[in-house]
Each structure stands twice: as C-alpha cells, then as structure tokens.
Design a protein around this motif. Structure first.
Motif, PDB file in Angstrom:
ATOM      1  N   PRO A 106       0.829  -1.091   0.045  1.00 18.95           N
ATOM      2  CA  PRO A 106       0.032  -0.065   0.044  1.00 18.95           C
ATOM      3  C   PRO A 106       0.958   1.274  -0.082  1.00 18.95           C
ATOM      4  N   GLU A 107       2.025   1.307   0.641  1.00 18.91           N
ATOM      5  CA  GLU A 107       2.750   2.479   0.763  1.00 18.91           C
ATOM      6  C   GLU A 107       3.450   2.794  -0.601  1.00 18.91           C
ATOM      7  N   GLY A 108       3.869   1.594  -1.381  1.00 11.25           N
ATOM      8  CA  GLY A 108       4.438   1.732  -2.525  1.00 11.25           C
ATOM      9  C   GLY A 108       3.483   2.445  -3.610  1.00 11.25           C
ATOM     10  N   ARG A 109       2.269   1.934  -3.606  1.00 10.87           N
ATOM     11  CA  ARG A 109       1.066   2.279  -4.302  1.00 10.87           C
ATOM     12  C   ARG A 109       0.880   3.721  -4.091  1.00 10.87           C
ATOM     13  N   LEU A 110       0.883   4.190  -2.784  1.00  9.45           N
ATOM     14  CA  LEU A 110       0.581   5.597  -2.560  1.00  9.45           C
ATOM     15  C   LEU A 110       1.815   6.373  -3.132  1.00  9.45           C
ATOM     16  N   ARG A 111       3.063   5.973  -3.040  1.00 14.06           N
ATOM     17  CA  ARG A 111       4.179   6.785  -3.531  1.00 14.06           C
ATOM     18  C   ARG A 111       3.914   6.806  -5.137  1.00 14.06           C
ATOM     19  N   GLN A 112       3.469   5.670  -5.790  1.00 16.94           N
ATOM     20  CA  GLN A 112       3.279   5.888  -7.199  1.00 16.94           C
ATOM     21  C   GLN A 112       1.979   6.606  -7.453  1.00 16.94           C
ATOM     22  N   MET A 113       1.053   6.777  -6.735  1.00 19.28           N
ATOM     23  CA  MET A 113       0.080   7.600  -6.996  1.00 19.28           C
ATOM     24  C   MET A 113       0.142   8.835  -6.890  1.00 19.28           C
ATOM     25  N   ASN A 114       1.275   9.125  -6.038  1.00 17.18           N
ATOM     26  CA  ASN A 114       1.818  10.821  -6.040  1.00 17.18           C
ATOM     27  C   ASN A 114       2.496  10.965  -7.255  1.00 17.18           C
ATOM     28  N   ASP A 115       3.239  10.084  -7.850  1.00 13.83           N
ATOM     29  CA  ASP A 115       3.967  10.293  -9.089  1.00 13.83           C
ATOM     30  C   ASP A 115       3.139  10.657 -10.251  1.00 13.83           C
TER      31      ASP A 115
END
Length: 227
Positions: free
Chosen positions: A140-149
């Motif tokens: 989930p944390e990685g997905r949130l970072r990618q969502m940010n990008d």
C-alpha cells in the motif's frame, strides 16, 4: 507529406505556459483551414521570426499540428498549421469550470443525496481503475508513492512525506476543484479514490476546508478505526 506531429492528440503538458502572442495564434487558427507562416504574418502583423517561434512552441506544447507540402518548382517545402483537440480544451477551460459544479448540483437535485453518493462512489471506482493500470507496486505504501508520481505528472501539486515509517500524501492543489470546490465532495472523492488504489483504507488528517494549507492523506494503520 505529413509530419509526425501527433502530440495534439493528448492534452498539453501540465506545466505548459502559453503567451498572449501564442494564444492569439491559437485563436486565429481555431475553426479555420490550416494556414501558412505567411498567412499568419499577415493576420498578426508581426515578423516571420516571431511567428515561427510561437508556432514552434505551440507545436511542442501539443496545441498545434504541422503539415508539410512540397510544391512543384520550389526547393523548400511549405508548412501549414492547424489547432489540435488540446487547443480546444485549453480555450474552453473556463466554460468547463462553470459547467462542472452545475452538473453535480443537477445530479444531487434529480437523484437526491443517496443516489448522488452512489454516483460519487462509481466515479471513484472508474478513476481507480484508470490509475491501477499504471501502478506496479505491491505494498500500500508503494502504491501511494506511485499515485503521488502519477498525480504529479498530471499537474497536481502533491508530495509524499515519510516519517517514522508513516507515509502521507500532501495534496497542495485539488484535482477536482473545478467540480467540487464549494464543498467537501472533492475531499471525499480523493479519499475513496486513494483507498481503492492503495488497497487499504485511507483517511484525511488535514483539509483545506478546515483552514489547513493543504489536504493530507494517510493509510489507516492496521488496528485503527478508519477516519
């Protein structure tokens, strides 16, 4: 011979700045047949160099498309310019900003709050599907970072902050302000969207509507009640 300028099929880049002179060229070309540099020089009354520079910038921004003609008996080709769909979107952005809130009010008026909530939920589902296709991270944390990008690429002013293992997304500009600026519906849509994308509940811990500088979202830790 047709040049391979196909940027016009996509919206202009989020950080594109169009000058007053550039917008004048766009307005001259909208709804008209492709025009040459000479025709645009005559219409604007400025030099060839100035027109050529503006045309190059507009083509690079995806607002104009260029075609090339080779004329009999002439060594140099002649270029013609026409507007793209992205130029139309740019010109009518003001009308879209006015229309968006009216559309949502009409939905609420006709459907009532319960059905309007279902419409909002379905919108979050469709938006999440669009983003999930471009997200490869497993956590989930990685997905949130990618969502940010992805949001950043689209021109939304966002940034991720990581502190003591906690990942938060700071949304400094609202991607849904055009439609929902007057209410907290934009925040609700953001929260639903992010929860679906990261695969875990996301809560809003700061909100512009409460006087905070920006909206901040965090993944709800395991064992916590969803906020």
């Amino acid at each position: 011979r047709r040049e391979a300028f196909r940027k016009g099929k996509a919206p202009p880049m989020a950080d594109t700045t169009v000058t007053v002179a550039g917008m004048r060229i766009v307005r001259l070309l909208v709804g008209k047949p492709p025009q040459t540099v000479d025709e645009l020089m005559e219409a604007t009354g400025v030099t060839r160099t100035a027109v050529a520079q503006q045309l190059s910038e507009l083509v690079a921004a995806g607002l104009l498309e260029r075609t090339t003609e080779r004329l009999p008996g002439r060594g140099r080709p002649r270029h013609r310019y026409t507007t793209t769909h992205a130029a139309l979107l740019l010109l009518f952005a003001t009308h879209e900003r006015r229309l968006g809130p009216l559309v949502w009010r009409a939905i609420q008026s006709v459907c009532g709050d319960e059905l309007a909530e279902k419409v909002l939920d379905e919108l979050s589902v469709r938006l999440a599907e669009r983003y999930r296709r471009r997200i490869a991270e497993a956590t989930p944390e990685g997905r949130l970072r990618q969502m940010n990008d992805l949001l950043s690429e689209e021109g939304v002013m966002v940034e991720v902050d990581e502190h003591d293992g906690n990942v938060t997304l700071h949304q400094r500009s609202c991607p849904f302000a055009m439609m929902f600026e007057e209410t907290r519906v934009a925040c609700e849509l953001d929260q639903k969207l992010m929860s679906r994308v990261v695969g875990k509940p996301v809560r809003r811990i700061s909100c512009r509507h409460d006087g905070d500088p920006c909206c901040i979202f965090e993944i709800v830790p395991d064992g916590d009640a969803e906020g």
